[in-house]
Each structure stands twice: as C-alpha cells, then as structure tokens.
Write an enzyme that holds these catalytic residues in place. Structure first.
Site, PDB file in Angstrom:
ATOM      1  N   TYR A  22      -1.981   0.312  10.112  1.00  0.00           N
ATOM      2  CA  TYR A  22      -2.164  -0.403   8.845  1.00  0.00           C
ATOM      3  C   TYR A  22      -0.921  -0.264   7.972  1.00  0.00           C
ATOM      4  O   TYR A  22      -0.386  -1.251   7.450  1.00  0.00           O
ATOM      5  CB  TYR A  22      -3.392   0.133   8.108  1.00  0.00           C
TER       6      TYR A  22
ATOM      7  N   THR B 151       0.813  -1.213   0.000  1.00  0.00           N
ATOM      8  CA  THR B 151       0.000   0.000   0.000  1.00  0.00           C
ATOM      9  C   THR B 151       0.846   1.263   0.000  1.00  0.00           C
ATOM     10  O   THR B 151       1.967   1.274   0.527  1.00  0.00           O
ATOM     11  CB  THR B 151      -0.906   0.025   1.250  1.00  0.00           C
TER      12      THR B 151
END
Length: 327
Positions: A140, A116
């Site tokens: 995250y 990501t």
C-alpha cells in the site's frame, strides 16, 4: 469553479465533496462504489466508473472540463495490500497513471493527491517531516509512493501544479451527522472499537503489545476528517494563488497509543468492552506522528477539531445513527 473528486463516495472523499459543495464549488464525483456509497455523495452528482476504465475516465474529463482534480480513489488496507500486492499496484498506481494521462488529454493543470504517511515506513525521527526518508514497508505504501513520483515527473513534463497530502490516521465524522465512515470489514482502530462498544464485534483485538513504545502498543497521530478536508481546500487555494507544487504532512503532531485510544473510546461511549491481545500485523510501524508545520506556515491551515475525545464522539454519534441513515 469545477472540481472532479475521484473516490468521492468513500469515507474521506464524501466529506470532501460535502465541504466543497458548502463552499459553493461545482463538484462531480467519479467512484466505482467498491468502498463507497451513492447516498454519501451529498449533491448526488456521481459518475459510477473505475479509474482503470481509461475510455470512460477520459470522456468524463473532456465533457465536464474541471478546473482541478482531487484524487482520493484508492484501496487503503495495509494488511490486505500485503496479501494482495498486485491488486494495490494495479488499482492505486495504474489508476493514477490513467488519471494523469486523462488530465493531459483534457488539459487540466491542478491536482490534489491523497497520499499517506505509510510512504515513510518505519521513520527514523518522530515527528516526521516531509523530507524524512521514504521507505514503505507495505505494498500500500509503495503504491502511493510510486504514484507520488509519477505525479512529480508528470508535473515537470507537462507543467501541472500538484499538492500531495500525506495523511496520518484519519477518524471522526461530519459534525452535522449527515455522513460518516461505513466499512463492511473495518480495519481502523477507532471504528473497530466503536463497533465493539456497539456490540457488533465480540471483542477488540490489539495487534501487538511488544513494540518499543511506553505501553508496548503502536502510537499514531489521529486527525479529524473535516480538518483533513479543510487542508485539501487550503492547498488548492494556495496553488491557485500562485503557490508552488509541494508535499504536505497532514496531522496534529501528537500521538496516542492503541491502549490510550481504547480508553478514550470507553470513556466516550460509556461501554467497557472486551479487549484481547493478538499478533502484530505486517506493515505496522511502532510509532508515526506528523510534523504539520509546513502545512500551517506555508498554506495557513488551522485545524479546529484537534481533540481525540471529540473525534471519537463524532464517530460514535454517526455509528449509532447510520443504521437507519445508510440505506
């Protein structure tokens, strides 16, 4: 060629499975169905299991003997990761460690990893290059960066090849309308906007209007899910043809603000829905846009759906049909 897809019943993973099946690959999905759906696995070859269940994972890899693994399985909500950091470290990082250990046991030498742009945190330069500093601002992002490092170290020790793909903002749906994004509690802007246009939400929140951007709202690089999946397949072919392990940004290199996306959704849907201002969310950088030149030059990736209105249209077509399809 056999491919194991972890998280293949989820949004991105299911589109990947569909593309692989259409290209003639033998595909097996491994998914715990926490955020995925059995109907989304188009070839119906699914093992319901969790990456934290090492024994089952190892049994599946030893029995199926895939030539490569595409690893999508992860929890992906930035706000939730701030509230429940240990859940994200356990699920995303520890799950990846289990997968690497099972790959070692099964002698699997190819891994494509779903990472990501959150690993960059608040970037110092835009568009972002792969060598840009990595300093996540959410659990995250850290869970993915830790996983990246584990993959790199494992590669040096065990000789596997890897492709790490750092996604920017994925949106849209299968142009054929067979599968698309389904979320019980959506956090992605385009999906929330569409559900507001559809009347399922009373209004759409804009989280912060005081960012240092032209209109005060966050700017993101939106990529169609099928272009993203094609990038995975291109990287797999690159590695199989002798390419070296690499990290790649996957985006279009163009950013849109939250307000620009909302206007585009209103235009595509023809619905002038209510928009309200809310407080900033923790973990949201002001602007993040990809520099995808490495992926294009080294791998030969050629996106075909680089149009915000088309991305929204495919998502809207799916959103209006999925009530009767998602059984």
């Amino acid at each position: 060629m056999k491919i194991l897809v972890t998280g293949g019943a989820g949004y991105i993973g299911s589109h990947m499975v569909k593309l692989l099946v259409e290209k003639g690959y033998d595909v097996l999905t491994f998914d715990n169905l926490s955020n995925g759906y059995e109907w989304a696995v188009v070839n119906r070859k699914l093992i319901v299991g969790d990456l934290l269940n090492y024994k089952l994972l190892e049994e599946v890899l030893l029995d199926y003997k895939p030539h490569a693994v595409m690893h999508f399985a992860a929890k992906v909500s930035v706000p939730e990761s701030v509230e429940k950091p240990l859940l994200y470290y356990e699920n995303n990082f520890c799950g990846t460690l289990n997968l690497l250990q099972a790959m070692k046991r099964s002698n699997i030498k190819l891994l494509i990893f779903s990472s990501t742009a959150a690993v960059y945190g608040i970037p110092k330069e835009v568009p972002v290059k792969e060598h840009s500093p990595t300093h996540p601002i959410s659990p995250y992002g850290w869970s993915k960066l830790f996983s990246e490092q584990a993959i790199k170290d494992f590669s040096k020790a065990e000789g596997i090849k890897y492709g790490i793909l750092r996604y920017f903002n994925v949106a849209g749906a299968d142009p054929e309308g067979k599968i698309g994004q389904v979320s019980k509690n959506p956090t992605h802007l385009i999906l929330r906007a569409l559900k507001t246009a559809k009347g399922e939400l009373p209004h759409l929140e804009v989280y912060g209007t005081d960012y240092p951007t032209p209109d005060g709202t966050c700017i993101r690089d939106y990529i169609h899910v099928m272009d993203l999946c094609q990038a995975h397949l291109d990287v797999l072919n690159y590695l199989m043809n002798g390419g070296e392990s690499e990290v790649f940004n996957v985006g279009y290199g163009r950013g849109y603000s939250v307000l620009e996306v909302i206007e585009a959704v209103k235009k595509v849907t023809g619905v002038d829905f209510k928009v309200v201002t809310a407080q900033r969310r923790a973990g949201d950088p002001p602007e993040i846009v990809a520099d995808p030149s490495k992926l294009k030059q080294l791998v030969g990736w050629k996106p075909v759906y680089d149009d915000l209105h088309y991305i929204i249209k495919t998502a809207w077509d799916w959103e209006r049909s999925c009530d009767k399809l998602c059984i």
